[in-house]
Design a protein around this motif. Structure first.
Motif, mmCIF file in Angstrom:
data_model
loop_
_atom_site.group_PDB
_atom_site.id
_atom_site.type_symbol
_atom_site.label_atom_id
_atom_site.label_comp_id
_atom_site.label_asym_id
_atom_site.label_seq_id
_atom_site.Cartn_x
_atom_site.Cartn_y
_atom_site.Cartn_z
ATOM 1 N N ALA A 291 48.770 45.659 42.297
ATOM 2 C CA ALA A 291 49.880 45.224 42.961
ATOM 3 C C ALA A 291 49.841 43.383 42.917
ATOM 4 O O ALA A 291 50.846 42.773 42.941
ATOM 5 C CB ALA A 291 50.126 45.227 44.597
ATOM 6 N N TRP A 292 48.616 42.925 42.705
ATOM 7 C CA TRP A 292 48.388 41.510 42.651
ATOM 8 C C TRP A 292 48.765 41.004 41.278
ATOM 9 O O TRP A 292 49.164 39.751 41.159
ATOM 10 C CB TRP A 292 47.042 41.283 42.802
ATOM 11 C CG TRP A 292 46.528 41.332 44.138
ATOM 12 C CD1 TRP A 292 45.444 42.180 44.557
ATOM 13 C CD2 TRP A 292 46.589 40.684 45.479
ATOM 14 N NE1 TRP A 292 45.209 42.196 46.001
ATOM 15 C CE2 TRP A 292 46.004 41.135 46.321
ATOM 16 C CE3 TRP A 292 47.677 39.539 45.530
ATOM 17 C CZ2 TRP A 292 46.076 40.584 47.640
ATOM 18 C CZ3 TRP A 292 47.559 38.962 46.717
ATOM 19 C CH2 TRP A 292 46.934 39.460 47.834
ATOM 20 N N ILE B 180 52.040 41.735 40.074
ATOM 21 C CA ILE B 180 53.501 41.700 40.339
ATOM 22 C C ILE B 180 54.112 40.399 39.910
ATOM 23 O O ILE B 180 54.980 40.339 39.253
ATOM 24 C CB ILE B 180 53.795 42.630 41.416
ATOM 25 C CG1 ILE B 180 53.507 43.732 41.520
ATOM 26 C CG2 ILE B 180 55.524 42.197 41.580
ATOM 27 C CD1 ILE B 180 54.075 44.591 42.887
#
Length: 471
Positions: free
Chosen positions: A30-31, A33
């Protein structure tokens, strides 16, 4: 032992209290994104909201960068957030943008003026010369030097997009594969112990094959367009009959830039400044100072008429500077995850390059290092796969892992041509071409060209070098 000079008093917290990106084993996908959103904005902005993007791309990139930094600082602490920014600036962005600035400014002070008409033979010759120069002065240097003569030669041509695209393929990427001077990944390998002549000898066949195929394809494509009745658009450019080169003193500055880069790779005094946990080594400080000096000298010694003849302005370098500042910051967690190897969130991807017995699959090394280099920074990507293969240069050069090192070298250099952000000069060439009113394709439009032309070539390379192992 290397000498470190701490500079805690220059900032609001001691260097020890600030950390760069946390261990990649602790980071989730997710980092990445915000990084993906920046790429998506570059791809879709000029296509779907061109006016807004053109006037506000810097603000959009800044907002997406903050979308990463604010949550990151909240989870890992302000120190980690500041450390990540400083690391991106000191160890990646500042060297990147100063080199690009120096090359852009110095090459912009060299004007080719005269009876240079863009026939298929002339254009192919320009691409061939640029391809050769790329391994001597680097892909960025050759691209910045040769793109303006190519555009000037074709200012009467209706179809010019294909010339710029093949220029990116050859001069901005594949041409740099012959020596460690050509492209940052190979220079990293040289610093890690890969012999200069190993690269020259073993990268020569794939570079020659790629260049011959692409130059031949380009010649016939350009000849097709040139033969069309509506191809030539009358243009009163006022060229002299005799071809002339103005601003020749800038060639000495170009040589100085190459020398400064070489100096930073060979001279190792073992002294560094510790800036919030990031190390600014003395040789890099000297190199960056020289690059800035060459930029200023070029501006001082080059007549204004020469830059005016090149239609020189700062918009292309400003665009690249703003976009890549966001890219270098938001890419940090993605690279950290990659460096974590089998312990990171991309372990499944990393595992594809080895079989069940732990032996390297050279075909996958070629394609994985290449495809990641097409969208990430190709220099750290090279380093990741270099280390995955064992990281011992002598074993990689001379042992059974010979083709593995070749795969990583070819993939990281060649496949940078697959996207505008795959290698430093790609986006700059696009921006300069657009300044000259060449209607360059958007992000995905370019990839339609690159994947359609280069992927079959890379499949051929796979068969020749990693399946049949002819060389």
């Amino acid at each position: 032992m290397p000498t470190k000079i701490l500079l805690p008093t220059l900032f609001f917290a001691p260097a020890a209290a600030l950390a760069a990106t946390p261990d990649g084993t602790q980071l989730g996908l997710a980092w990445g994104i915000p990084f993906a959103l920046i790429l998506l904005s570059i791809a879709t902005g000029p296509l779907f909201f061109a006016h807004t993007w053109h006037h506000h791309f810097g603000k959009i990139t800044a907002l997406l960068t903050l979308l990463f930094l604010i949550p990151f600082a909240f989870v890992y602490g302000i120190g980690a957030g500041v450390g990540t920014v400083v690391h991106a600036l000191v160890e990646e962005y500042i060297p990147f943008i100063l080199l690009l600035l120096a090359l852009y400014t110095v090459s912009g002070g060299i004007l080719v003026w005269g009876n240079l008409h863009g026939s298929p033979k002339t254009n192919t010759a320009i691409l061939a010369i640029g391809t050769l120069l790329a391994s001597v002065m680097g892909t960025t240097g050759a691209a910045m030097l040769m793109i303006r003569p190519l555009l000037k030669a074709n200012d009467e041509r209706k179809h010019r997009v294909h010339s710029v695209i093949f220029f990116i393929f050859l001069v901005a990427n594949i041409g740099g594969g012959l020596t460690p001077l050509g492209d940052p990944p190979l220079f990293l390998g040289f610093l890690k112990g890969v012999d200069f002549m190993w690269t020259v000898k073993h990268m020569l066949p794939p570079v020659l094959i790629s260049s011959a195929v692409l130059l031949t394809l380009y010649y016939f494509l350009d000849r097709h367009y040139y033969a069309r009745e509506d191809e030539i658009v009358p243009c009163n450019h006022g060229f002299d009959d005799k071809l002339k080169i103005h601003g020749k003193r800038n060639f000495f500055l170009l040589a100085g830039i190459v020398g400064a880069v070489l100096l930073s790779g060979i001279w190792k005094p073992g002294v560094s400044l510790d800036i919030l946990g990031s190390h600014y080594e003395l040789q890099n400080l000297v190199r960056d100072g020289l690059l800035l000096a060459f930029t200023v000298i070029s501006l001082a010694i080059t007549p204004k008429q020469v830059r005016a003849g090149n239609e020189f302005n700062w918009e292309p370098i400003a665009e690249v500077g703003k976009l890549f500042l966001g890219i270098f910051i938001t890419i940090a967690p993605v690279l950290a995850i990659l460096k974590a190897g089998g312990q990171g969130a991309l372990a499944g991807v990393i595992s594809l390059v080895h079989d069940s017995a732990g032996n390297p699959i050279n075909t996958m090394y070629f394609w994985m290092s290449g495809l990641l280099s097409a969208f990430l920074d190709n220099a750290p990507t090279y380093l990741v796969f270099f280390n995955l293969a064992g990281g011992d240069p002598h074993t990689l050069m001379n042992g059974h892992l010979f083709h593995t090192l070749l795969a990583v070298s070819m993939g990281s250099v060649f496949m940078g041509a697959l996207s505008y952000i795959g290698n430093a000069p790609n986006f700059m060439v696009k921006s300069i071409a657009e300044q000259r009113k060449v209607p360059m394709p958007a992000f995905f439009g370019y990839m339609a060209w690159s994947f359609g032309i280069l992927v079959p070539l890379f499949i051929l390379h796979t068969l020749i070098f990693f399946v049949w192992q002819i060389f």
